[in-house]
Design a protein around this motif. Structure first.
Motif, short mmCIF file in Angstrom:
data_model
loop_
_atom_site.label_atom_id
_atom_site.label_comp_id
_atom_site.label_asym_id
_atom_site.label_seq_id
_atom_site.Cartn_x
_atom_site.Cartn_y
_atom_site.Cartn_z
N ILE A 1 0.83 -1.20 0.00
CA ILE A 1 0.00 0.00 0.00
C ILE A 1 0.87 1.26 0.00
CG2 ILE A 1 -1.56 1.36 1.46
CD1 ILE A 1 -2.92 -1.25 2.25
N GLU A 2 1.92 1.22 0.80
CA GLU A 2 2.82 2.37 0.84
C GLU A 2 3.50 2.57 -0.51
OE1 GLU A 2 4.31 5.73 2.24
OE2 GLU A 2 2.87 4.44 3.29
N GLN A 3 3.92 1.47 -1.10
CA GLN A 3 4.57 1.56 -2.42
C GLN A 3 3.56 2.07 -3.45
OE1 GLN A 3 6.36 -2.07 -3.71
NE2 GLN A 3 7.04 -1.24 -5.67
N GLU B 1 -8.64 6.03 -10.28
CA GLU B 1 -9.30 4.73 -10.23
C GLU B 1 -8.40 3.70 -9.53
OE1 GLU B 1 -11.31 1.49 -13.31
OE2 GLU B 1 -10.70 3.46 -14.02
N GLN B 2 -7.10 3.81 -9.76
CA GLN B 2 -6.16 2.93 -9.06
C GLN B 2 -6.02 3.32 -7.59
OE1 GLN B 2 -2.38 2.84 -11.12
NE2 GLN B 2 -3.38 2.85 -13.12
N ALA B 3 -6.13 4.60 -7.29
CA ALA B 3 -5.95 5.07 -5.92
C ALA B 3 -7.12 4.70 -5.02
CB ALA B 3 -5.75 6.59 -5.91
N ALA B 4 -8.35 4.62 -5.58
CA ALA B 4 -9.54 4.35 -4.76
C ALA B 4 -9.44 3.03 -4.01
CB ALA B 4 -10.79 4.40 -5.63
N PRO B 5 -9.21 1.88 -4.70
CA PRO B 5 -9.09 0.62 -3.95
C PRO B 5 -7.87 0.61 -3.03
CG PRO B 5 -8.54 0.28 -6.26
CD PRO B 5 -9.12 1.64 -6.16
N GLN C 1 -9.00 2.43 -0.02
CA GLN C 1 -9.95 1.58 0.70
C GLN C 1 -9.23 0.46 1.45
OE1 GLN C 1 -12.53 0.37 -2.47
NE2 GLN C 1 -13.76 2.26 -2.41
N GLY C 2 -8.22 -0.12 0.78
CA GLY C 2 -7.42 -1.15 1.44
C GLY C 2 -6.69 -0.59 2.64
N ALA C 3 -6.20 0.63 2.52
CA ALA C 3 -5.50 1.26 3.64
C ALA C 3 -6.45 1.49 4.81
CB ALA C 3 -4.87 2.58 3.19
N ILE C 4 -7.69 1.90 4.48
CA ILE C 4 -8.68 2.12 5.53
C ILE C 4 -8.99 0.80 6.25
CG2 ILE C 4 -11.09 2.74 5.99
CD1 ILE C 4 -10.83 4.77 3.68
N LEU C 5 -9.21 -0.26 5.47
CA LEU C 5 -9.51 -1.56 6.07
C LEU C 5 -8.34 -2.06 6.91
CD1 LEU C 5 -11.28 -3.38 3.07
CD2 LEU C 5 -12.34 -2.49 5.16
N ASP D 1 -19.93 -5.78 -8.10
CA ASP D 1 -18.65 -6.24 -8.64
C ASP D 1 -17.58 -6.12 -7.56
OD1 ASP D 1 -18.14 -3.55 -8.44
OD2 ASP D 1 -18.26 -3.18 -10.60
N GLU D 2 -16.34 -6.48 -7.89
CA GLU D 2 -15.26 -6.48 -6.90
C GLU D 2 -15.07 -5.09 -6.30
OE1 GLU D 2 -13.61 -8.83 -5.55
OE2 GLU D 2 -14.36 -10.49 -6.75
N ALA D 3 -15.08 -4.06 -7.15
CA ALA D 3 -14.89 -2.70 -6.65
C ALA D 3 -16.04 -2.30 -5.73
CB ALA D 3 -14.76 -1.72 -7.81
N GLY D 4 -17.26 -2.64 -6.17
CA GLY D 4 -18.42 -2.31 -5.34
C GLY D 4 -18.41 -3.08 -4.02
#
Length: 834
Positions: free
Chosen positions: A124-126, A195-199, A202-206, A530-533
């Motif tokens: 995530i940091e990278q 679009e790449q930054a959103a997931p 979200q992963g960072a939040i989780l 979908d996966e993003a949703g």
């Protein structure tokens, strides 16, 4: 019934060896059934139809891998230093081996989990750095294009000023197209980048929300191995658990101590321990003091052991086909021992008294069986009904406990009215002391009966004081019951030297209390995103969960194939039996999240809360049934309104006083050192309900043995207040001994190694103590003195319709009167036994 039991007693005394041989055969058959069909016991209880059960079944269908039960293995260094690389490698090897055990879904390597977490953080940091670099490049390109646009605009102005704008229009247009194309490309790149930054965000939040869920402690000294089983928690077999524990026990890692959580370690409590044996010794001493001979004291003990042996082994033989909690047969053992000794004592004591009055041996055995045996059958019948009525609660495991307890009581009654007459026949006159036998032989031993003493009633003022003191003491002791909290014991309730407690304490200390009782949250999602949703919904739900009070961490653990079900692990800040966790479960079930059709809560902590609440809801109904049953039985027996009412109210006082004592010691921690309560906490959730049935039956026993004597004296013309004295004299000594025996037997279980058994033993022992000595021997006689003849009032219409129940067998005595000179065989028995 009395006449029938008279014949049974006489038949058994004449065929003593055959009766004893028959019971030996029954005992052997029960042992054989246990050996052939006995299964395993478990330490969990469940109730179908609860919210936790519903959510678990839902998850089992949608996401089987996440629906199975779990357990934890805690590994800590013995020297308090961080786990070395070698130790970590050895533990990882054991994890891989345990994962192949039958019934195991997966075993999670704590070090691999932490490594994966670190890799995700790095990724995530990278990714963030790459996104920032891309944004910087876009900003630089946009700056260059902006500069080019400014230069182009300046050139156009110059051309217009020089009058050459038309000639340069084509070149300017071409440059403008290039700038516009560049800006469009930047917009597209920027959209792709976002679009790449959103997931990624979200992963960072989780990852941040799951920060509190770790498997290796911050100081590196402790690691937790999470084991996921294929079956739900309540259906995990002992073999599946031992398949994992055997791996870790069989290959110990140097310098590493292994402990198992309570849902991982399968240990059925021993049927008899040191405390229980001490209780039996005390009971034997009481019998010896009351009956005066070793043989006399041995008979009730032997009878109880035969009854318990048959009842316990029959119950255990059913464990192969019925899911049975480990506490169930022990409850039957408790009851079988206590009532088995008491019921036999009543018959033996009556027989000894009759022999000393000159009755023939066979005549005395038959009459004792028909009189005291009749009271025993009636008393046992009331206990059996109360225990069987536990099935009315609709709670399977509680109904099974009641049924096993009823089986133990019924067996004790059957043994008392058949085995005891046979043994008394073989023992003969040796049931008496040598001095008593000598007196009988001299035909001059006719002790003055209780009725020959001068009858002195208690004063009215003294009776009023006794009532006020007794009721006041019971109400004071009952006060803590108003703070009663129910739950099932967890690792914190176990003795501090057990592996369950060590595992619980290590997790609480190194990872937080809530890690001992994580919750499972199941969300139903609309449609099929979908996966993003799906990830967006996971973030939304996780944030909503994390915003609740007492939540330490939240992490998604999976979703169904069609992405309509999402599961989360939620770790509370408080322990699994705390009030805060209970409040959190209720708050989560009321939580509404936009876009989520339904939010369900499951997990061991949630299941225990649901079971406790359902048991608490069933208690008032069951208590009402028992109180109603008490009133009906006592009205029939005593042919009175007042006596049943005060006897039932006395039972209610005893019940709440017993609960008050349990709360004060096991929940508040009073006298914790005396009773070995290492960690006070909520009360065993089914204890209040099971206590109603058992204490009711025992209270009715004492009421029958004391009250029928009063009733009989009053029916024969003795004034009401004097009848109270007659009844107390007739039954006081034997009821006192019986109560002390029960207190001793139940009290022996107070020091059991099982957290479930200890409070049950105390509640029963303390309940018998206050009921026998405060209610039956202090308050009720005083109330009956105060009300006099009014205590025996009964409406005429009711008197005509209720049957005449001769509990003490007085009519039997009139049909079989003792005849002088009929003791020839007794004298022969005396001579042969001298």
């Amino acid at each position: 019934m009395a006449e029938f039991l008279y014949r049974v007693g006489r038949w058994c005394s004449r065929r003593a060896k055959s009766v004893i041989a028959a019971w030996v055969v029954v005992l052997a058959a029960a042992a054989g059934a246990f050996a052939l069909f006995g299964g395993t016991l478990n330490n969990t209880v469940s109730i179908p139809g609860t919210e936790t059960d519903r959510v678990t079944e839902q998850l089992r269908e949608a996401l089987p891998a996440a629906a199975g039960g779990s357990g934890r293995i805690v590994l800590s260094t013995t020297d308090g230093e961080p786990l070395t690389d070698g130790q970590q490698s050895a533990i990882s090897a054991l994890v891989a081996e345990a994962a192949d055990a039958d019934g195991v879904e997966t075993v999670i390597d704590p070090f691999a989990t932490e490594a994966e977490r670190a890799e995700r953080e790095q990724a995530i940091e990278q990714g963030r750095r790459q996104i920032e670099a891309g944004r910087s490049q876009i900003d630089e390109a946009r700056t260059e294009l902006t500069s080019a646009q400014e230069q182009l605009d300046a050139a156009r102005e110059q051309a217009e000023a020089a009058g050459t704008a038309d000639a340069s229009a084509g070149e300017f247009g071409s440059q403008q197209d290039q700038i516009d194309l560049g800006l469009a490309e930047l917009e597209s790149q920027e959209a792709d980048l976002e679009e790449q930054a959103a997931p990624l965000e979200q992963g960072a939040i989780l990852l941040e929300l799951a920060d509190g869920i770790t498997t290796v402690s911050d100081d590196g000294t402790t690691a937790v191995v999470n084991v996921a089983f294929s079956e739900p928690q309540m259906e995990i077999t002992p073999e599946a658990k031992s398949g994992v524990t055997d791996v870790f026990d069989g290959s110990p890692v140097d310098g590493v101590e292994v402990d198992y959580s309570s849902d991982m370690f399968e240990s059925a409590p021993a049927l008899l321990g040191a405390g229980e044996i001490v209780g039996l010794v005390v009971a034997a001493i009481v019998l010896l003091v009351l009956l005066g001979t070793v043989i006399g004291a041995a008979l009730p003990m032997l009878t109880a052991l035969v009854g318990v042996g048959v009842g316990a082994m029959v119950a255990l033989s059913l464990s192969g086909v019925i899911d049975m909690a480990s506490v169930t047969p022990i409850l039957g053992l408790m009851l079988g021992l206590a009532v088995g000794i008491d019921y036999s004592l009543f018959i033996v004591n009556r027989h000894r008294r009759q022999i000393k009055e000159g009755y023939d041996l066979e005549e005395s055995i038959a009459l004792a069986t028909g009189t005291s045996g009749n009271a025993v059958v009636f008393a046992g019948f009331t206990v059996v009904i109360a225990l069987v009525a536990l099935n009315l609660t609709g709670i399977p495991f509680l109904g099974l406990m009641g049924s096993v307890g009823a089986l133990s009581i019924a067996t004790a009654v059957l043994v008392a009215v058949t085995f005891i007459p046979a043994m008394l026949s073989l023992v003969g006159m040796r049931i008496l002391r040598k001095s008593e036998r000598a007196a009988c032989e001299a035909e001059g031993f006719h002790p003055r009966g209780e009725e020959e003493r001068a009858t002195k009633t208690m004063g009215t003022g003294r009776a009023a004081v006794r009532v006020l003191v007794g009721v006041g003491a019971l109400l004071a002791v009952a006060i803590p019951s108003m703070d009663l909290r129910l739950n099932l014991p967890d690792g914190s309730s176990e003795a501090h030297d057990t592996t369950q407690y060590q595992a619980y304490a290590a997790i609480a200390d190194k990872f937080g209390e809530g890690q001992n009782g994580p919750l499972l949250v199941v969300a139903e999602l609309p449609g099929s995103p979908d996966e993003a949703g799906l990830q967006a919904m996971q973030v939304k739900i996780a944030q909503a969960l994390a915003d609740q009070d007492d939540v330490s961490a939240v992490a998604p653990i999976g979703s169904s194939d069609d992405r309509t079900i999402a599961a989360f692990q939620l770790v509370p800040e408080s322990g699994p039996t705390s009030e805060a966790t209970e409040d959190l479960v209720h708050a989560l079930r009321e939580l509404s999240v936009d876009g989520v059709d339904d939010l369900g809560i499951a997990g061991s902590a949630s299941g225990n809360i649901d079971i406790s609440e359902k048991l608490a809801d069933a208690l008032p109904t069951y208590l009402a049934v028992v109180v109603g049953l008490s009133l009906i039985i006592l009205i029939v027996v005593f042919r009175s309104i007042f006596v049943p009412v005060v006897a039932t109210l006395g039972f209610i006082l005893s019940y709440y006083a017993a609960l008050g004592g349990v709360v004060a010691i096991y929940q508040w921690g009073w006298l914790a050192d005396v009773f070995g309560v290492d960690s006070p906490g909520p009360i065993l959730n089914f204890l209040p309900t099971i206590l109603v049935g058992i204490l009711f039956g025992l209270a009715m026993d004492y009421m029958l043995f004391l009250g029928t004597g009063m009733r009989e004296a009053y029916a024969h013309g003795v004034p009401a207040r004097e009848a109270v004295v007659h009844g107390m004299r007739a039954g006081r000594s034997v009821v006192t001994a019986a109560a002390i025996i029960m207190i001793s037997v139940f009290g022996g279980f107070v020091f059991s190694h099982s957290a479930m058994i200890r409070p049950i033993g105390f509640a029963l022992a303390f309940g018998v103590l206050v009921d026998a000595f405060l209610v039956r021997m202090l308050i009720i006689p005083a109330l009956m003195h105060l009300f006099g003849d009014k205590a025996w009032w009964l409406p005429k219409w009711l008197d005509r319709i209720i049957p005449d129940v001769d509990v003490e067998g007085a009519s039997l005595e009139r049909r079989h009167p003792h005849q002088e000179g009929a003791n020839t065989r007794s004298e022969e028995a005396v001579s042969s036994s001298m």
